[in-house]
Structures are given as structure tokens and as C-alpha cells.
Design an enzyme around this catalytic site. Structure first.
Site, PDB file in Angstrom:
ATOM      1  N   HIS A 164       0.875  -1.184   0.000  1.00  0.00           N
ATOM      2  CA  HIS A 164       0.000   0.000   0.000  1.00  0.00           C
ATOM      3  C   HIS A 164       0.909   1.230   0.000  1.00  0.00           C
ATOM      4  O   HIS A 164       1.967   1.221   0.647  1.00  0.00           O
ATOM      5  CB  HIS A 164      -0.856   0.080   1.275  1.00  0.00           C
ATOM      6  CG  HIS A 164      -2.129  -0.697   1.246  1.00  0.00           C
ATOM      7  ND1 HIS A 164      -2.577  -1.417   2.341  1.00  0.00           N
ATOM      8  CD2 HIS A 164      -3.074  -0.850   0.288  1.00  0.00           C
ATOM      9  CE1 HIS A 164      -3.734  -1.977   2.042  1.00  0.00           C
ATOM     10  NE2 HIS A 164      -4.064  -1.652   0.809  1.00  0.00           N
ATOM     11  N   CYS A 258      -2.261   2.956   9.235  1.00  0.00           N
ATOM     12  CA  CYS A 258      -3.290   2.050   8.716  1.00  0.00           C
ATOM     13  C   CYS A 258      -4.505   1.978   9.633  1.00  0.00           C
ATOM     14  O   CYS A 258      -5.592   1.612   9.205  1.00  0.00           O
ATOM     15  CB  CYS A 258      -2.756   0.628   8.583  1.00  0.00           C
ATOM     16  SG  CYS A 258      -1.322   0.437   7.569  1.00  0.00           S
TER      17      CYS A 258
HETATM   18  N1  ARG Z   1      -3.911  -7.077   6.532  1.00  0.00           N
HETATM   19  C1  ARG Z   1      -4.330  -5.866   5.903  1.00  0.00           C
HETATM   20  C2  ARG Z   1      -4.342  -6.039   4.401  1.00  0.00           C
HETATM   21  O1  ARG Z   1      -3.486  -6.727   3.899  1.00  0.00           O
HETATM   22  C3  ARG Z   1      -3.430  -4.742   6.295  1.00  0.00           C
HETATM   23  C4  ARG Z   1      -3.878  -3.418   5.792  1.00  0.00           C
HETATM   24  C5  ARG Z   1      -2.931  -2.305   6.102  1.00  0.00           C
HETATM   25  N2  ARG Z   1      -3.494  -1.051   5.740  1.00  0.00           N
HETATM   26  C6  ARG Z   1      -2.836  -0.037   5.174  1.00  0.00           C
HETATM   27  N3  ARG Z   1      -3.460   1.083   5.024  1.00  0.00           N
HETATM   28  N4  ARG Z   1      -1.618  -0.166   4.738  1.00  0.00           N
HETATM   29  O2  ARG Z   1      -5.184  -5.547   3.705  1.00  0.00           O
END
Ligand code: ARG
Length: 264
Positions: A164, A258
Site C-alpha cells: 500500500h 493504517c
Molecule cells: N492485513 C491488511 C491487508 O493486507 C493490512 C492493511 C494495512 N493497511 C494499510 N493502510 N496499509 O489488507
């Protein structure tokens, strides 16, 4: 007054593997995750001056705690995410409902456009810096930017550990960015250099501790513990770092940023 949306980690866990950080055989300790989450919430309120709103957690949605992925909220408009993985698509209806109940105009993108909210999209000045490849679809960037009359600047992510945009890119203000350059392709680095005259380069070691996944509220920067070099750089650039240990959440591939969605 900055408002952020958070979700208590009552049902947090690693029940599936959709990024390289997640291993079902290394589950987070729920009690410790709860303490870390409450400490994060407290620092956001008491040190950074934020107002925290909460959404109710739900069993069976272990990643719902990562509210940054709900969508993008600017003014009274909420563009809802369309998650790439089925496991997280179940969160969408709950986020729709919360924003509708809180008076937002909720916009849903066409079904074939993956978009994972603030996790992959940062409005900065008149631009929307947006990441693609692992999660959000590049075609979603223009759709979202147009809604807010922003200019989409798409950045190609190339390292699956930084899947991300908010794992490797942290705008501190309109001219200052903290980032981990190897997570981006060469063209994305050029775009970044053209737009941010002041750049803090985060080391690999601290990037892997999610240094870039920091919540920026004015000059306050709330981030995971164990990133002393980045904290030092932040101070030199006039920001005040506040560290909170959120290691249990790294096991799911997330950290401080996050777990917050800015209600802009
Ligand atoms: N386990 C989640 C996923 O893989 C983690 C999300 C993390 N969020 C972020 N904004 N980076 O989607």
C-alpha cells in the site's frame, strides 16, 4: 481540529494471508494488540490533539481495524473502497453504513475498479498521490481524483512488502515527504522528486518497521516505535515525533497510519 476514524481491535487477527507480512502460524497476541491500540488512540488525542471517532468491530473481519482502507473522506463526500481480496470485501457494507449514518454522501466506484482508500491515496495540495499494482487499480485514481477535482499522480509500487502507498510514502506537508525510494519504480521517483523539494529518505531497516506508516497531524507525527533515525530527521525538519509500539499489528502488515482514517 483533526478527526480520525478508528476501530477497536476486538476481533483483530491473522486468519488469511494477503500480504507478505501475514502468516497464519504467527498470530498476534490479542491482549497486547488491545493495549497497543489504546496507547495509539491516547497519543493521537493527548499528544497530537486529534478527535477519535470509533466504528464498531465485527467478528469475522480481522482486518477491519485498518480503517485507512475504508475509503477516502473529504468534506461531506466519502468514496468507498472496493477491496481487491474477497476476505476484505465483507468490510465494505459496514463502512458504507457508518458514513451514510454520519451524514456523508457515499460514492461507490464501478465494480471493476479496485481502490483501497487512504491506504493508497493521499490528497496533497491540488494533487492526489495514489499507489497502484498490488491493491488499488491505476484506473481508480482518475475516477477518485475527478470526484474531488484533484489531479491524479499515479505511483507504481514494486516491492510486495510495501503493497500500500502508506507503507512507504508519508507527506509531512505540501513540500516535505518522508519515503522509502526502493519501493517505487524510477518514474514514480521522478514524480516524487518533482513535487516534494524536501525529502526524508527512510532507511530499509526503519521502513520495515513501518516508519513511513505515520499519522501526520499538523507538526505532530505519530509512528511505530524503534525508528530513531527517522525520529531524529523529523525533529530536524521541525516536526514532533511521538512513538507508540504497534508491533502486534505489523504481523498483519499494518501500523499506526493504517489504523486511522482522516476525516478531512
Ligand atoms: N492485513 C491488511 C491487508 O493486507 C493490512 C492493511 C494495512 N493497511 C494499510 N493502510 N496499509 O489488507
Amino acid at each position: 481540529m483533526t478527526r480520525v476514524l478508528m476501530c477497536p481491535p476486538d476481533y483483530f487477527g491473522v486468519e488469511y494471508e494477503i500480504n507478505p507480512w501475514m502468516h497464519r502460524d504467527e498470530p498476534p497476541v490479542l491482549a497486547r494488540a488491545g493495549e497497543q491500540w489504546r496507547a495509539l488512540r491516547q497519543v493521537l488525542v493527548e499528544s497530537a490533539g486529534a478527535t477519535v471517532l470509533e466504528i464498531t468491530p465485527h467478528p469475522g473481519l480481522p482486518d477491519f481495524v485498518f480503517t485507512a482502507n475504508a475509503g477516502l473522506a473529504i468534506g461531506d463526500t466519502f468514496v468507498a473502497s472496493r477491496f481487491r481480496f474477497a476476505q476484505r470485501q465483507k468490510e465494505e457494507a459496514y463502512f458504507h453504513q457508518w458514513f451514510a449514518e454520519h451524514g456523508y454522501r457515499v460514492i461507490t466506484l464501478p465494480g471493476d475498479l479496485y481502490f483501497e482508500g487512504e491506504g493508497d491515496a493521499f490528497p496533497v495540495g491540488g494533487n492526489l498521490f495514489a499507489g497502484y499494482h498490488f491493491r488499488s487499480d491505476i484506473r481508480s485514481h482518475h475516477a477518485v481524483a475527478d470526484l474531488f477535482e484533484l489531479r491524479a499522480l499515479s505511483l507504481h509500487l514494486r516491492d510486495p512488502r510495501f503493497y500500500h502507498l502508506d507503507t512507504c510514502f508519508c507527506p509531512l506537508d505540501e513540500r516535505t515527504l518522508a519515503y522509502y525510494p526502493p519501493a517505487f519504480d524510477a518514474y514514480a521517483c521522478q514524480v516524487i522528486e518533482a513535487h516534494f523539494p524536501a525529502r526524508i529518505v527512510v532507511s530499509e531497516e526503519e521502513a520495515l518497521r513501518f516508519a513511513c506508516n505515520a499519522v501526520v497531524i499538523g507538526t505532530h507525527v505519530v509512528l511505530n516505535g524503534g525508528c530513531p533515525r527517522f525520529e531524529q530527521d523529523l525533529r530536524e525538519y521541525g516536526f514532533q515525533p511521538h512513538s507508540v509500539d504497534v508491533n502486534e499489528f505489523l504481523k498483519a502488515g499494518g501500523a499506526a497510519k493504517c489504523m486511522t482514517l482522516l476525516l478531512r
